[in-house]
Design a protein around this motif. Sequence first.
Motif, PDB file in Angstrom:
ATOM      1  N   ALA A  46      -4.553  38.083  28.492  1.00 52.36           N
ATOM      2  CA  ALA A  46      -3.748  37.020  29.092  1.00 52.36           C
ATOM      3  C   ALA A  46      -2.655  36.676  28.096  1.00 52.36           C
ATOM      4  O   ALA A  46      -2.796  36.897  26.884  1.00 52.36           O
ATOM      5  CB  ALA A  46      -4.601  35.800  29.399  1.00 52.36           C
ATOM      6  N   GLU A  47      -1.557  36.134  28.596  1.00 52.41           N
ATOM      7  CA  GLU A  47      -0.424  35.829  27.740  1.00 52.41           C
ATOM      8  C   GLU A  47      -0.180  34.332  27.667  1.00 52.41           C
ATOM      9  O   GLU A  47      -0.477  33.586  28.604  1.00 52.41           O
ATOM     10  CB  GLU A  47       0.844  36.525  28.247  1.00 52.41           C
ATOM     11  N   THR A  48       0.345  33.912  26.545  1.00 45.89           N
ATOM     12  CA  THR A  48       0.791  32.534  26.379  1.00 45.89           C
ATOM     13  C   THR A  48       2.039  32.556  25.517  1.00 45.89           C
ATOM     14  O   THR A  48       2.296  33.528  24.795  1.00 45.89           O
ATOM     15  CB  THR A  48      -0.317  31.671  25.729  1.00 45.89           C
ATOM     16  N   GLU A  49       2.810  31.501  25.604  1.00 50.66           N
ATOM     17  CA  GLU A  49       4.028  31.402  24.811  1.00 50.66           C
ATOM     18  C   GLU A  49       3.994  30.110  24.016  1.00 50.66           C
ATOM     19  O   GLU A  49       3.711  29.038  24.562  1.00 50.66           O
ATOM     20  CB  GLU A  49       5.262  31.427  25.715  1.00 50.66           C
ATOM     21  N   VAL A  50       4.241  30.214  22.726  1.00 54.45           N
ATOM     22  CA  VAL A  50       4.282  29.047  21.849  1.00 54.45           C
ATOM     23  C   VAL A  50       5.634  29.016  21.159  1.00 54.45           C
ATOM     24  O   VAL A  50       5.927  29.857  20.307  1.00 54.45           O
ATOM     25  CB  VAL A  50       3.148  29.087  20.796  1.00 54.45           C
ATOM     26  N   LYS A  51       6.488  28.082  21.557  1.00 55.20           N
ATOM     27  CA  LYS A  51       7.807  27.905  20.950  1.00 55.20           C
ATOM     28  C   LYS A  51       8.579  29.217  20.847  1.00 55.20           C
ATOM     29  O   LYS A  51       9.095  29.589  19.801  1.00 55.20           O
ATOM     30  CB  LYS A  51       7.671  27.252  19.570  1.00 55.20           C
ATOM     31  N   GLY A  52       8.615  29.924  21.953  1.00 54.80           N
ATOM     32  CA  GLY A  52       9.408  31.150  22.010  1.00 54.80           C
ATOM     33  C   GLY A  52       8.712  32.396  21.541  1.00 54.80           C
ATOM     34  O   GLY A  52       9.286  33.476  21.589  1.00 54.80           O
ATOM     35  N   ILE A  53       7.467  32.274  21.072  1.00 55.43           N
ATOM     36  CA  ILE A  53       6.708  33.446  20.645  1.00 55.43           C
ATOM     37  C   ILE A  53       5.717  33.804  21.731  1.00 55.43           C
ATOM     38  O   ILE A  53       4.881  32.988  22.123  1.00 55.43           O
ATOM     39  CB  ILE A  53       5.950  33.187  19.330  1.00 55.43           C
ATOM     40  N   CYS A  54       5.802  35.024  22.238  1.00 58.27           N
ATOM     41  CA  CYS A  54       4.870  35.483  23.263  1.00 58.27           C
ATOM     42  C   CYS A  54       3.647  36.085  22.574  1.00 58.27           C
ATOM     43  O   CYS A  54       3.770  36.999  21.764  1.00 58.27           O
ATOM     44  CB  CYS A  54       5.535  36.527  24.152  1.00 58.27           C
ATOM     45  N   MET A  55       2.485  35.549  22.886  1.00 63.11           N
ATOM     46  CA  MET A  55       1.238  36.061  22.318  1.00 63.11           C
ATOM     47  C   MET A  55       0.363  36.606  23.446  1.00 63.11           C
ATOM     48  O   MET A  55       0.104  35.915  24.429  1.00 63.11           O
ATOM     49  CB  MET A  55       0.488  34.956  21.567  1.00 63.11           C
ATOM     50  N   GLN A  56      -0.054  37.844  23.293  1.00 66.28           N
ATOM     51  CA  GLN A  56      -1.003  38.431  24.232  1.00 66.28           C
ATOM     52  C   GLN A  56      -2.398  38.327  23.607  1.00 66.28           C
ATOM     53  O   GLN A  56      -2.653  38.893  22.548  1.00 66.28           O
ATOM     54  CB  GLN A  56      -0.664  39.903  24.509  1.00 66.28           C
ATOM     55  N   VAL A  57      -3.255  37.559  24.242  1.00 67.67           N
ATOM     56  CA  VAL A  57      -4.608  37.335  23.745  1.00 67.67           C
ATOM     57  C   VAL A  57      -5.545  38.308  24.459  1.00 67.67           C
ATOM     58  O   VAL A  57      -5.590  38.353  25.690  1.00 67.67           O
ATOM     59  CB  VAL A  57      -5.050  35.881  23.994  1.00 67.67           C
ATOM     60  N   ILE A  58      -6.275  39.091  23.667  1.00 69.06           N
ATOM     61  CA  ILE A  58      -7.117  40.158  24.215  1.00 69.06           C
ATOM     62  C   ILE A  58      -8.575  39.865  23.895  1.00 69.06           C
ATOM     63  O   ILE A  58      -8.975  39.834  22.725  1.00 69.06           O
ATOM     64  CB  ILE A  58      -6.694  41.525  23.641  1.00 69.06           C
ATOM     65  N   ASP A  59      -9.355  39.625  24.938  1.00 69.29           N
ATOM     66  CA  ASP A  59     -10.783  39.349  24.805  1.00 69.29           C
ATOM     67  C   ASP A  59     -11.547  40.655  25.013  1.00 69.29           C
ATOM     68  O   ASP A  59     -11.197  41.450  25.890  1.00 69.29           O
ATOM     69  CB  ASP A  59     -11.197  38.299  25.840  1.00 69.29           C
ATOM     70  N   THR A  60     -12.576  40.875  24.216  1.00 72.40           N
ATOM     71  CA  THR A  60     -13.304  42.143  24.290  1.00 72.40           C
ATOM     72  C   THR A  60     -14.813  41.906  24.374  1.00 72.40           C
ATOM     73  O   THR A  60     -15.316  40.884  23.902  1.00 72.40           O
ATOM     74  CB  THR A  60     -13.029  43.008  23.039  1.00 72.40           C
ATOM     75  N   PRO A  61     -15.531  42.864  24.959  1.00 69.62           N
ATOM     76  CA  PRO A  61     -16.994  42.820  24.885  1.00 69.62           C
ATOM     77  C   PRO A  61     -17.453  43.173  23.467  1.00 69.62           C
ATOM     78  O   PRO A  61     -16.634  43.505  22.611  1.00 69.62           O
ATOM     79  CB  PRO A  61     -17.432  43.909  25.874  1.00 69.62           C
ATOM     80  N   ASP A  62     -18.738  43.099  23.253  1.00 69.22           N
ATOM     81  CA  ASP A  62     -19.302  43.527  21.964  1.00 69.22           C
ATOM     82  C   ASP A  62     -19.308  45.049  21.927  1.00 69.22           C
ATOM     83  O   ASP A  62     -20.277  45.695  22.325  1.00 69.22           O
ATOM     84  CB  ASP A  62     -20.716  42.971  21.802  1.00 69.22           C
ATOM     85  N   MET A  63     -18.212  45.623  21.448  1.00 70.81           N
ATOM     86  CA  MET A  63     -18.109  47.084  21.422  1.00 70.81           C
ATOM     87  C   MET A  63     -18.794  47.685  20.194  1.00 70.81           C
ATOM     88  O   MET A  63     -18.751  48.895  19.988  1.00 70.81           O
ATOM     89  CB  MET A  63     -16.638  47.513  21.480  1.00 70.81           C
ATOM     90  N   PHE A  64     -19.440  46.828  19.390  1.00 73.79           N
ATOM     91  CA  PHE A  64     -20.141  47.323  18.210  1.00 73.79           C
ATOM     92  C   PHE A  64     -21.656  47.237  18.357  1.00 73.79           C
ATOM     93  O   PHE A  64     -22.390  47.412  17.385  1.00 73.79           O
ATOM     94  CB  PHE A  64     -19.687  46.541  16.973  1.00 73.79           C
ATOM     95  N   ASP A  65     -22.107  46.973  19.564  1.00 75.13           N
ATOM     96  CA  ASP A  65     -23.540  46.933  19.860  1.00 75.13           C
ATOM     97  C   ASP A  65     -24.134  48.321  19.621  1.00 75.13           C
ATOM     98  O   ASP A  65     -23.688  49.315  20.200  1.00 75.13           O
ATOM     99  CB  ASP A  65     -23.737  46.510  21.317  1.00 75.13           C
ATOM    100  N   GLU A  66     -25.148  48.397  18.773  1.00 70.01           N
ATOM    101  CA  GLU A  66     -25.730  49.699  18.423  1.00 70.01           C
ATOM    102  C   GLU A  66     -26.427  50.364  19.606  1.00 70.01           C
ATOM    103  O   GLU A  66     -26.650  51.576  19.592  1.00 70.01           O
ATOM    104  CB  GLU A  66     -26.714  49.518  17.263  1.00 70.01           C
ATOM    105  N   ASP A  67     -26.782  49.584  20.621  1.00 71.47           N
ATOM    106  CA  ASP A  67     -27.438  50.156  21.805  1.00 71.47           C
ATOM    107  C   ASP A  67     -26.441  50.667  22.840  1.00 71.47           C
ATOM    108  O   ASP A  67     -26.838  51.249  23.846  1.00 71.47           O
ATOM    109  CB  ASP A  67     -28.346  49.102  22.455  1.00 71.47           C
ATOM    110  N   MET A  68     -25.161  50.453  22.589  1.00 69.43           N
ATOM    111  CA  MET A  68     -24.147  50.888  23.554  1.00 69.43           C
ATOM    112  C   MET A  68     -23.958  52.401  23.501  1.00 69.43           C
ATOM    113  O   MET A  68     -23.981  53.013  22.426  1.00 69.43           O
ATOM    114  CB  MET A  68     -22.811  50.184  23.252  1.00 69.43           C
ATOM    115  N   GLN A  69     -23.776  52.998  24.648  1.00 68.35           N
ATOM    116  CA  GLN A  69     -23.508  54.433  24.716  1.00 68.35           C
ATOM    117  C   GLN A  69     -22.187  54.755  24.017  1.00 68.35           C
ATOM    118  O   GLN A  69     -21.187  54.043  24.219  1.00 68.35           O
ATOM    119  CB  GLN A  69     -23.433  54.891  26.179  1.00 68.35           C
ATOM    120  N   PRO A  70     -22.162  55.787  23.181  1.00 67.67           N
ATOM    121  CA  PRO A  70     -20.924  56.134  22.474  1.00 67.67           C
ATOM    122  C   PRO A  70     -19.724  56.325  23.399  1.00 67.67           C
ATOM    123  O   PRO A  70     -18.600  55.968  23.048  1.00 67.67           O
ATOM    124  CB  PRO A  70     -21.289  57.434  21.750  1.00 67.67           C
ATOM    125  N   SER A  71     -19.962  56.891  24.567  1.00 68.35           N
ATOM    126  CA  SER A  71     -18.861  57.122  25.500  1.00 68.35           C
ATOM    127  C   SER A  71     -18.266  55.804  25.993  1.00 68.35           C
ATOM    128  O   SER A  71     -17.043  55.685  26.161  1.00 68.35           O
ATOM    129  CB  SER A  71     -19.339  57.958  26.691  1.00 68.35           C
TER     130      SER A  71
END
Length: 241
Positions: A46-71
Amino acid sequence: MVPGVNIVLLGMTGTGKSASANAILGRDRFPSRASSMPVTTEVQRAETEVKGICMQVIDTPDMFDEDMQPSLRAKLVEDCKRVCGSGSCVYLLVMHVSRFTDGERDILTKMERAFGRHVSERTVVLFTRGEDLRRAGLSLDDFLRSSHPGLQKIVQKCGNRCVLFEKSRSNQSQVEELLETVSGMMKRERVSTNSEEGKMGWWPGLITRLIDLIGGEPWPADAGNFTPRSSQMEKPCGLAL
């Protein structure tokens, strides 16, 4: 508008990545609730703008979970890189002040495998549940001095850059502290940026805009050494204001 920056939130399940992303955005954009199962299952932005600066905020799952499939892990990493595109990335390693798990001990190594060996140079540690420290009568510095050596090592490797979010405080003030920490990190990179102006393009303008935003001094074009204005860059760690 000055081209913006990607703010990527990384960390284990339950540390408060989505809630922190919502605080940065100033609105509830990402689902966030108490759950024994991961609430976030894909890379979201999602994007937000603070005083002329556009920031794209990126939320992620726990991609470092050891039980997660490598693929699946590989797909999430690629999705994150695709969303960032060619823009500059600032990584927020989100950690819970009341716990430090075995899976977090080598989280920087996992981040380096996913995003490159210099990722810690672009990382700020964002601690959540600051209200737990307030109830215990502890400052962030107090907490870090008595914390697990493994956690201290992570903070040190990230240049002692860390901020604290808590529910009882204004989101605006917390985001300003975060931006000040990010701008300090960008100032330190400006020396190498000066020798790569052609490749970096708008990057110096973004740094200048962030400095203006938090009220810092302009960065001189011929600067070779930088003494941070904020005391938090000099101490082991602390709040940015």
